[in-house]
Design a protein around this motif. Structure first.
Motif, PDB file in Angstrom:
ATOM      1  N   VAL A  53       0.817  -1.203   0.000  1.00 26.33           N
ATOM      2  CA  VAL A  53       0.000   0.000   0.000  1.00 26.33           C
ATOM      3  C   VAL A  53       0.858   1.263   0.000  1.00 26.33           C
ATOM      4  CG1 VAL A  53      -1.712   1.336   1.296  1.00 26.33           C
ATOM      5  CG2 VAL A  53      -1.934  -1.147   1.112  1.00 26.33           C
ATOM      6  N   LEU A  54       1.977   1.231   0.707  1.00 25.00           N
ATOM      7  CA  LEU A  54       2.813   2.427   0.834  1.00 25.00           C
ATOM      8  C   LEU A  54       3.403   2.864  -0.510  1.00 25.00           C
ATOM      9  CD1 LEU A  54       4.734   1.736   4.173  1.00 25.00           C
ATOM     10  CD2 LEU A  54       2.704   3.173   3.803  1.00 25.00           C
ATOM     11  N   ILE A  55       3.752   1.914  -1.375  1.00 19.68           N
ATOM     12  CA  ILE A  55       4.324   2.293  -2.669  1.00 19.68           C
ATOM     13  C   ILE A  55       3.285   2.936  -3.579  1.00 19.68           C
ATOM     14  CG2 ILE A  55       5.419   1.420  -4.774  1.00 19.68           C
ATOM     15  CD1 ILE A  55       6.947  -0.567  -3.096  1.00 19.68           C
ATOM     16  N   PRO A  56       2.046   2.389  -3.695  1.00 22.56           N
ATOM     17  CA  PRO A  56       1.037   3.113  -4.480  1.00 22.56           C
ATOM     18  C   PRO A  56       0.743   4.510  -3.937  1.00 22.56           C
ATOM     19  CG  PRO A  56       0.353   0.847  -4.176  1.00 22.56           C
ATOM     20  CD  PRO A  56       1.573   1.038  -3.324  1.00 22.56           C
ATOM     21  N   ILE A  57       0.783   4.670  -2.600  1.00 23.01           N
ATOM     22  CA  ILE A  57       0.593   6.005  -2.029  1.00 23.01           C
ATOM     23  C   ILE A  57       1.715   6.926  -2.483  1.00 23.01           C
ATOM     24  CG2 ILE A  57       0.617   7.336   0.113  1.00 23.01           C
ATOM     25  CD1 ILE A  57      -0.813   5.010   1.465  1.00 23.01           C
ATOM     26  N   LYS A  58       2.946   6.421  -2.436  1.00 21.34           N
ATOM     27  CA  LYS A  58       4.092   7.207  -2.882  1.00 21.34           C
ATOM     28  C   LYS A  58       3.974   7.543  -4.372  1.00 21.34           C
ATOM     29  CE  LYS A  58       9.198   6.989  -2.777  1.00 21.34           C
ATOM     30  NZ  LYS A  58       9.410   8.113  -1.840  1.00 21.34           N
ATOM     31  N   LEU A  59       3.472   6.593  -5.135  1.00 18.51           N
ATOM     32  CA  LEU A  59       3.257   6.806  -6.568  1.00 18.51           C
ATOM     33  C   LEU A  59       2.347   8.008  -6.811  1.00 18.51           C
ATOM     34  CD1 LEU A  59       2.268   4.009  -9.110  1.00 18.51           C
ATOM     35  CD2 LEU A  59       1.066   6.179  -9.075  1.00 18.51           C
ATOM     36  N   LEU A  60       1.232   8.055  -6.088  1.00 17.98           N
ATOM     37  CA  LEU A  60       0.274   9.152  -6.259  1.00 17.98           C
ATOM     38  C   LEU A  60       0.828  10.471  -5.740  1.00 17.98           C
ATOM     39  CD1 LEU A  60      -3.005   7.296  -5.242  1.00 17.98           C
ATOM     40  CD2 LEU A  60      -2.303   7.944  -7.549  1.00 17.98           C
ATOM     41  N   GLU A  61       1.527  10.431  -4.614  1.00 16.62           N
ATOM     42  CA  GLU A  61       2.094  11.653  -4.047  1.00 16.62           C
ATOM     43  C   GLU A  61       3.123  12.275  -4.985  1.00 16.62           C
ATOM     44  OE1 GLU A  61       1.837  10.921   0.796  1.00 16.62           O
ATOM     45  OE2 GLU A  61       3.613  10.261  -0.305  1.00 16.62           O
ATOM     46  N   GLU A  62       3.968  11.445  -5.561  1.00 10.05           N
ATOM     47  CA  GLU A  62       5.052  11.939  -6.401  1.00 10.05           C
ATOM     48  C   GLU A  62       4.703  11.919  -7.886  1.00 10.05           C
ATOM     49  OE1 GLU A  62       8.599   9.790  -5.449  1.00 10.05           O
ATOM     50  OE2 GLU A  62       8.550  10.350  -3.317  1.00 10.05           O
ATOM     51  N   GLU A  63       3.508  11.415  -8.206  1.00 15.84           N
ATOM     52  CA  GLU A  63       3.050  11.313  -9.591  1.00 15.84           C
ATOM     53  C   GLU A  63       4.093  10.585 -10.436  1.00 15.84           C
ATOM     54  OE1 GLU A  63       2.021  15.247 -10.857  1.00 15.84           O
ATOM     55  OE2 GLU A  63       0.428  15.475  -9.381  1.00 15.84           O
ATOM     56  N   ASP A  64       4.505   9.428  -9.935  1.00 16.97           N
ATOM     57  CA  ASP A  64       5.564   8.650 -10.565  1.00 16.97           C
ATOM     58  C   ASP A  64       5.071   7.219 -10.817  1.00 16.97           C
ATOM     59  OD1 ASP A  64       7.845   7.493 -11.478  1.00 16.97           O
ATOM     60  OD2 ASP A  64       9.071   7.909  -9.711  1.00 16.97           O
ATOM     61  N   PRO A  65       4.435   6.971 -11.973  1.00 18.90           N
ATOM     62  CA  PRO A  65       3.852   5.645 -12.227  1.00 18.90           C
ATOM     63  C   PRO A  65       4.878   4.537 -12.386  1.00 18.90           C
ATOM     64  CG  PRO A  65       3.733   7.014 -14.190  1.00 18.90           C
ATOM     65  CD  PRO A  65       4.180   7.914 -13.074  1.00 18.90           C
ATOM     66  N   LYS A  66       6.166   4.880 -12.569  1.00 19.27           N
ATOM     67  CA  LYS A  66       7.179   3.833 -12.691  1.00 19.27           C
ATOM     68  C   LYS A  66       7.274   3.009 -11.409  1.00 19.27           C
ATOM     69  CE  LYS A  66      11.989   2.891 -13.835  1.00 19.27           C
ATOM     70  NZ  LYS A  66      13.349   3.423 -14.011  1.00 19.27           N
ATOM     71  N   LEU A  67       6.848   3.574 -10.283  1.00 24.08           N
ATOM     72  CA  LEU A  67       6.887   2.825  -9.031  1.00 24.08           C
ATOM     73  C   LEU A  67       6.001   1.585  -9.105  1.00 24.08           C
ATOM     74  CD1 LEU A  67       6.862   5.686  -6.354  1.00 24.08           C
ATOM     75  CD2 LEU A  67       8.801   4.561  -7.464  1.00 24.08           C
ATOM     76  N   LEU A  68       4.956   1.641  -9.936  1.00 26.57           N
ATOM     77  CA  LEU A  68       4.110   0.457 -10.138  1.00 26.57           C
ATOM     78  C   LEU A  68       4.942  -0.683 -10.727  1.00 26.57           C
ATOM     79  CD1 LEU A  68       1.206  -0.732 -10.131  1.00 26.57           C
ATOM     80  CD2 LEU A  68       0.994   0.110 -12.476  1.00 26.57           C
ATOM     81  N   TRP A  69       5.828  -0.335 -11.644  1.00 27.30           N
ATOM     82  CA  TRP A  69       6.719  -1.323 -12.253  1.00 27.30           C
ATOM     83  C   TRP A  69       7.731  -1.843 -11.238  1.00 27.30           C
ATOM     84  CZ3 TRP A  69       6.753  -4.238 -16.386  1.00 27.30           C
ATOM     85  CH2 TRP A  69       7.940  -4.758 -16.882  1.00 27.30           C
ATOM     86  N   GLU A  70       8.242  -0.949 -10.409  1.00 30.35           N
ATOM     87  CA  GLU A  70       9.239  -1.340  -9.415  1.00 30.35           C
ATOM     88  C   GLU A  70       8.661  -2.281  -8.363  1.00 30.35           C
ATOM     89  OE1 GLU A  70      12.228  -0.707  -9.836  1.00 30.35           O
ATOM     90  OE2 GLU A  70      12.278   0.994 -11.197  1.00 30.35           O
ATOM     91  N   MET A  71       7.333  -2.282  -8.210  1.00 31.34           N
ATOM     92  CA  MET A  71       6.704  -3.176  -7.238  1.00 31.34           C
ATOM     93  C   MET A  71       6.749  -4.629  -7.672  1.00 31.34           C
ATOM     94  SD  MET A  71       3.243  -1.213  -6.000  1.00 31.34           S
ATOM     95  CE  MET A  71       2.834  -2.608  -4.937  1.00 31.34           C
ATOM     96  N   LEU A  72       6.837  -4.874  -8.974  1.00 35.50           N
ATOM     97  CA  LEU A  72       6.732  -6.236  -9.482  1.00 35.50           C
ATOM     98  C   LEU A  72       8.012  -7.030  -9.258  1.00 35.50           C
ATOM     99  CD1 LEU A  72       4.950  -5.785 -12.937  1.00 35.50           C
ATOM    100  CD2 LEU A  72       3.940  -6.579 -10.794  1.00 35.50           C
TER     101      LEU A  72
END
Length: 367
Positions: A53-72
């Motif tokens: 959950v913390l990484i998607p929150i960070k994704l939205l806060e920083e507007e950085d969708p690459k974090l979705l890829w880094e989660m995998l």
């Protein structure tokens, strides 16, 4: 104004949601990576079970969708990459490139003829409650979105078939997030920043229990995501189910597991191989044989007609000239779709129901 913003927002959300669906539910098994791994994340990401959950929150806060890829997990990244490559390779190169040519022309038209398009929409829809300036801003945003996609690796079949998903999210994905923020500013109250981003601080994640690589987490304070439920209900195959990858953004308890050093929802891990195999089977068999020579010819004719109409619209000096060019494009596309082949074309039945000459009779005299 809300009608136009709603259209733009749904298109953008569709793009991002489909990206999330691909990242969380498609693959080939036992394939070696076909590209180099994406570069390491710029910042250290959360590494505990609550990172789901913390990484998607960070994704939205920083507007950085690459974090979705880094989660995998790395093997999941390989699966997704290979699947995307297979998808593009099984699409006809001419049709792919022609489609993005049409999208490019449409994007330029939205940027160059905002005043004429606004006047045409106002006349045909009888007013929307938005000012001409607001409508033109909305059209400009839509044009930018199309140009962003056209200028990305997706814009050419040659680059799309070897694209790096992580790089795509890092570059094109960030541009789409910027467009979401710009679109939100046109809407009363700027909901992206006031209703979504500011509420992220209220989200609480607790690790209820953990044993080895399995844990249970509890999420609270998660705000409702606008239009997500409506959006997923409109996606094929998701009428009565949650979209994988977005299910982590829900209040309540859920099980998570650690795979190759990355924490992901247990449901996602359990279904990954089956979902990937099904997607691979569909792409490498059904998709490959979807269009025959006659169908391809008709689709090319439709897009050529659309290009001619858009070219005429780009030269329009008045609202009437623009409207005539667009009507010619629509009629040309319908004629192309309706002719040829034993079945009479891609949209023979629909043209017949309209009562257009040469395409059959309408169901009722006055229909």
């Amino acid at each position: 104004m809300k009608g136009y913003i709603h259209i733009i927002k749904n298109v953008l959300l569709s793009t991002l949601a489909m990206g999330a669906m691909i990242l969380s539910g498609c693959s080939q098994q036992n394939n070696e990576p076909q590209i180099e791994k994406a570069a390491a994340p710029k910042a250290q990401l959360p590494g505990g079970a609550d990172s789901v959950v913390l990484i998607p929150i960070k994704l939205l806060e920083e507007e950085d969708p690459k974090l979705l890829w880094e989660m995998l997990p790395p093997s999941y990244q390989t699966d997704v990459t290979n699947l995307i490559h297979d998808f593009v390779n099984n699409m006809d190169q001419q049709l792919w490139d022609k489609l993005f040519e049409v999208l490019s022309q449409a994007g330029l038209l939205l940027n160059d003829k905002q005043d004429l398009i606004t006047a045409m929409i106002e006349e045909n829809l009888g007013g929307t409650g938005a000012s001409p300036e607001e409508m033109q801003q909305s059209l400009e945003t839509m044009g930018k979105m199309l140009q962003t996609l056209v200028e990305s690796d997706l814009g050419k079949h040659a680059t799309a078939k070897g694209m790096d998903p992580g790089k795509f999210l890092d570059e094109t994905g960030k541009e789409l997030f910027k467009l979401i923020a710009e679109t939100s500013k046109l809407e009363e109250g700027d909901p992206w920043n006031t209703e979504i981003k500011t509420k992220l601080k209220d989200i609480k994640v607790e690790i209820v229990s953990q044993e080895g690589d399995t844990a249970t987490i509890s999420v609270s304070g998660m705000p409702d995501l606008p239009d997500i439920d409506v959006l997923t209900a409109q996606l094929p195959g998701f009428d009565d189910s949650e979209l994988p990858g977005l299910s982590m953004l829900r209040n309540g308890e859920q099980q998570v597991v650690k795979v190759e050093g990355k924490w992901i929802p247990k449901a996602m891990a359990d279904e990954w191989k089956d979902n990937m195999s099904e997607a691979s089977e569909m792409i490498n068999n059904d998709l490959k044989n979807m269009l025959g020579p006659e169908e391809k010819k008709q689709v090319m004719n439709i897009m050529n007609a659309a290009q001619m109409g858009l070219a005429g619209a780009a030269k329009a000096k008045t609202q009437e000239e623009l409207q005539m060019a667009m009507m010619q494009a629509v009629m040309g596309a319908l004629m192309s779709a309706g002719g040829g082949g034993e079945d009479g074309g891609l949209f023979q039945d629909g043209l017949g129901e309209l009562g257009l000459p040469g395409f059959g009779e309408p169901k009722e005299e006055n229909e």
